[in-house]
Design a protein around this motif. Sequence first.
Motif, mmCIF file in Angstrom:
data_model
loop_
_atom_site.group_PDB
_atom_site.id
_atom_site.type_symbol
_atom_site.label_atom_id
_atom_site.label_comp_id
_atom_site.label_asym_id
_atom_site.label_seq_id
_atom_site.Cartn_x
_atom_site.Cartn_y
_atom_site.Cartn_z
ATOM 1 N N LEU A 85 55.807 7.150 43.832
ATOM 2 C CA LEU A 85 56.186 6.559 44.938
ATOM 3 C C LEU A 85 56.681 7.200 46.173
ATOM 4 C CD1 LEU A 85 57.192 3.480 45.891
ATOM 5 C CD2 LEU A 85 59.335 4.872 45.745
ATOM 6 N N MET A 86 57.081 8.482 45.965
ATOM 7 C CA MET A 86 57.327 9.100 47.118
ATOM 8 C C MET A 86 56.216 9.854 47.705
ATOM 9 S SD MET A 86 60.519 9.303 47.643
ATOM 10 C CE MET A 86 61.357 7.906 47.448
ATOM 11 N N ARG A 87 55.418 10.152 46.805
ATOM 12 C CA ARG A 87 54.127 10.665 47.527
ATOM 13 C C ARG A 87 53.329 9.534 48.302
ATOM 14 N NH1 ARG A 87 55.699 14.934 45.300
ATOM 15 N NH2 ARG A 87 57.097 14.759 47.480
ATOM 16 N N LEU A 88 53.382 8.350 47.656
ATOM 17 C CA LEU A 88 52.811 7.332 48.459
ATOM 18 C C LEU A 88 53.417 7.095 49.849
ATOM 19 C CD1 LEU A 88 50.691 5.035 48.517
ATOM 20 C CD2 LEU A 88 52.156 3.509 47.540
ATOM 21 N N VAL A 89 54.823 7.190 49.779
ATOM 22 C CA VAL A 89 55.365 7.213 51.114
ATOM 23 C C VAL A 89 55.070 8.521 52.047
ATOM 24 C CG1 VAL A 89 57.599 7.190 52.290
ATOM 25 C CG2 VAL A 89 57.316 5.750 50.189
ATOM 26 N N ASP A 90 55.122 9.328 51.492
ATOM 27 C CA ASP A 90 54.629 10.527 52.216
ATOM 28 C C ASP A 90 53.170 10.458 52.796
ATOM 29 O OD1 ASP A 90 56.737 12.090 51.718
ATOM 30 O OD2 ASP A 90 56.010 13.286 50.079
ATOM 31 N N LEU A 91 52.430 9.709 52.121
ATOM 32 C CA LEU A 91 50.977 9.527 52.646
ATOM 33 C C LEU A 91 50.865 8.809 53.957
ATOM 34 C CD1 LEU A 91 48.063 10.472 51.932
ATOM 35 C CD2 LEU A 91 47.866 8.551 50.537
ATOM 36 N N LEU A 92 51.647 7.554 53.522
ATOM 37 C CA LEU A 92 51.750 6.374 54.653
ATOM 38 C C LEU A 92 52.588 7.009 55.723
ATOM 39 C CD1 LEU A 92 52.243 3.186 52.826
ATOM 40 C CD2 LEU A 92 50.339 3.820 54.012
ATOM 41 N N LEU A 93 53.274 7.956 55.799
ATOM 42 C CA LEU A 93 54.075 8.481 56.858
ATOM 43 C C LEU A 93 53.277 9.198 57.692
ATOM 44 C CD1 LEU A 93 57.790 9.171 55.617
ATOM 45 C CD2 LEU A 93 57.101 7.598 57.300
ATOM 46 N N LEU B 199 52.019 24.283 51.349
ATOM 47 C CA LEU B 199 50.851 24.207 50.046
ATOM 48 C C LEU B 199 51.036 22.656 49.633
ATOM 49 C CD1 LEU B 199 51.257 27.430 48.048
ATOM 50 C CD2 LEU B 199 49.306 26.878 49.491
ATOM 51 N N ILE B 200 52.285 21.875 49.770
ATOM 52 C CA ILE B 200 52.360 20.446 49.139
ATOM 53 C C ILE B 200 51.576 19.633 49.982
ATOM 54 C CG2 ILE B 200 54.014 18.779 48.886
ATOM 55 C CD1 ILE B 200 55.839 20.814 47.797
ATOM 56 N N SER B 201 51.749 20.218 51.349
ATOM 57 C CA SER B 201 51.165 19.105 52.425
ATOM 58 C C SER B 201 49.660 19.160 52.480
ATOM 59 C CB SER B 201 51.751 19.387 54.005
ATOM 60 O OG SER B 201 51.571 20.905 54.155
ATOM 61 N N ILE B 202 48.942 20.110 51.968
ATOM 62 C CA ILE B 202 47.626 20.264 51.724
ATOM 63 C C ILE B 202 46.886 18.914 51.086
ATOM 64 C CG2 ILE B 202 45.604 21.641 51.106
ATOM 65 C CD1 ILE B 202 46.892 24.058 51.786
ATOM 66 N N GLY C 127 45.122 11.766 52.542
ATOM 67 C CA GLY C 127 45.351 10.945 53.732
ATOM 68 C C GLY C 127 44.074 10.858 54.585
ATOM 69 N N SER C 128 43.408 12.003 54.720
ATOM 70 C CA SER C 128 42.343 11.908 55.638
ATOM 71 C C SER C 128 41.118 11.286 55.011
ATOM 72 C CB SER C 128 41.798 13.569 55.846
ATOM 73 O OG SER C 128 41.331 14.240 54.931
ATOM 74 N N PHE C 129 41.026 11.542 53.456
ATOM 75 C CA PHE C 129 39.875 10.730 52.807
ATOM 76 C C PHE C 129 40.102 9.222 52.951
ATOM 77 C CE2 PHE C 129 38.407 8.844 49.054
ATOM 78 C CZ PHE C 129 36.814 9.209 49.054
ATOM 79 N N ALA C 130 41.438 8.802 52.924
ATOM 80 C CA ALA C 130 41.811 7.501 52.878
ATOM 81 C C ALA C 130 41.469 6.521 54.295
ATOM 82 C CB ALA C 130 43.240 7.158 52.915
ATOM 83 N N CYS C 131 41.774 7.583 55.495
ATOM 84 C CA CYS C 131 41.344 7.383 56.628
ATOM 85 C C CYS C 131 39.768 7.170 56.923
ATOM 86 C CB CYS C 131 41.723 8.360 57.990
ATOM 87 S SG CYS C 131 43.600 8.156 58.263
ATOM 88 N N TYR C 132 39.085 7.985 56.369
ATOM 89 C CA TYR C 132 37.640 8.230 56.458
ATOM 90 C C TYR C 132 37.124 7.056 55.708
ATOM 91 C CZ TYR C 132 33.199 10.450 57.118
ATOM 92 O OH TYR C 132 31.948 10.616 57.443
#
Lengths: 332, 310
Positions: free
Chosen positions: B141-149, A10-13, A19-24
């Motif tokens: 910060l941790m979420r940002l790192v998660d995102l960049l990873l 759930l957290i990864s959703i 992430g996909s929005f940033a990529c888009y």
Amino acid sequence: MIRYIIRRLLISIPILLIGSFACYVLVATAGNPLAEMRFRPGVTDADIRAAEASLGLDKPVVIRYWNWLMDFLSGDWGQSIALGQAKTAVFPAVTDALWTTGRLVIGAELLALTLGVSVGVLAAVRQYSIFDYLATSTAFLMFSMPIFCVAVIVKNYGIQFNNVLESMGLERWLTTAGPRPGGFSGSIGDVIFKYTGTFLLPTIALMLISFAAYSRFERASMLEILHSDFVRTARAKGISQSRVIFRHAFRNALIPVATLFSLNFGAVLSGAIITETVFGWAGMGTLLVSSVRQFDPPMLMGWLAVTASLIVLFNLIADIVYGILDPRIRLG
Amino acid sequence: MANINLASEGGVVNSAPQSDSHEFDATKTRTQGQLVLGRFLRHRLAMVSLGVFVLLVLFAFLGPFIWTYDFEDVSSKSYQPMSGTHPLGTTQVGKDMLALLMRGTGYSLQIALIVAALATAIGVIFGALAGYLRGFVDTALMRLVDLLLIIPQIAVAAIVVKGFSGSWYVVALVLASFAWMQIARITRGETLSLAQREFIEAARACGASTPRIIFKHLVPNMIGSITVNATLAIATAVLTEAALSFLGLGVQPPDTSLGVIVLENYGQFLNRPWLFWGPFIVLVSLSLAVNFIGDGLRDAFDPRQTKVRA
């Protein structure tokens, strides 16, 4: 455990969504897929506007992203829009490439893990022996090596092994082109022959790099454990050396390496991309490079979404494995 | 007066200056910095590596002034073998390989140094803020790192270079935006434990501001690991930049870097091996030297640590 997995998923959703929005947004601002069309003779403004409308490029980015996301989730990954190409569907293109790369990566990583862990354990147990110095310096050297140079060297020297085989009156075995799309045919012996011949050299190249990291890591964590109190206690109790090493030390020393194995996925992927490029395989690397060159947003988004999801998956596996190997860590 | 040169000269640690003979030589006070410097200077491998590194820097930045050929000069014949006029031969279009190597090494170094500097600055500030303030900043910060990873650097670099420009500073920016996470994680970890110590509490009780605590109290106490990791970031950046350029996704021709040189010449591996081994040796010695310097620094800053390379 199951509750933990569900919570992690759930957290990864949201992370995947952001992430996909940033990529888009990145892909959308980086270039216009119709830029080249303007320079074609006989293309009028109306044509371009029509093409824009048919691709939905006249809408704002947020709405385009939303449409892409809905299509993507419902299984419609869109079609390549690169000019002058047959309109290939994104889904089979990405999965084919992933299948090619995946087989290479899995083989190489398993080999590297087995070899790296064994060498690391041996080097730690026989610390400051010749073997240890040899293993440590090789690992240090490989660690400082650019992966594409390793691949070039392995490819060029490896392929000469064929000449040796030929001079012995045998068939040429090794190939440096990628696996054929239709798979290998012939008798089982034939298939194994062709399969190993195709995979051997790139697997070795990719393995050498990961191997360095694993053996260094395993050696360090094994040394730390061998010097810890509970190992001394085990020795003091009179437990045999091999039992101390395998039952007491080795199991604990595996924990950091197991994490490295799954967290390393991103690095391994880029290593595979480079190895593939040197060997001319049609995997994820070639797909990325070609869709960036022709600037093909649907293909790029498919590629990014698949890799990002895989990385999330591997991170989750890392945490679960960590919890299984190390009972001191409670997942929940 | 004679002890002014203490900090600048290395061998000084063992030899007492003559003019100080009326003092007790054995009890001469040395600062933390002098101790570290002394240990580093006695680290043989690190000193050799430092020498190699300095030579490479001179080669890259002074070489072009001395060497007769320019890296863009295509007047020579194509694919000349190694000779007196072209010690490393020429490439397909007739560029002198030695001149190319000088330019390529310079570019690779320039990019790697900028990346390391940027990554260290961002990483230290973010890491220290997250570790010191905790709570919301930490989570963000941790979420940002998660995102960049989860976004592959290689893809971002490819898209940015294609869409915007392949100038060296764009490549450096992309590399830096992925390189700071490692340093941020280490800084955060150290800050978490340092922030519990009495001297930080004392500083806070005196009313010191957050920036003051971070830069005057926390950072000086972490300077060891920051320096070591900044050095290692240089080595990583050299290799990553070379890999990107090798894929054609980094520095763009006509400009060149070590990766571009390998890309343009690796097809000649069997026929004209010197065109491959030249840039290869420069690349490997650069990254080995920087790694060894980092190792030496780690030993110098933390002599208690067992000499296990992790």
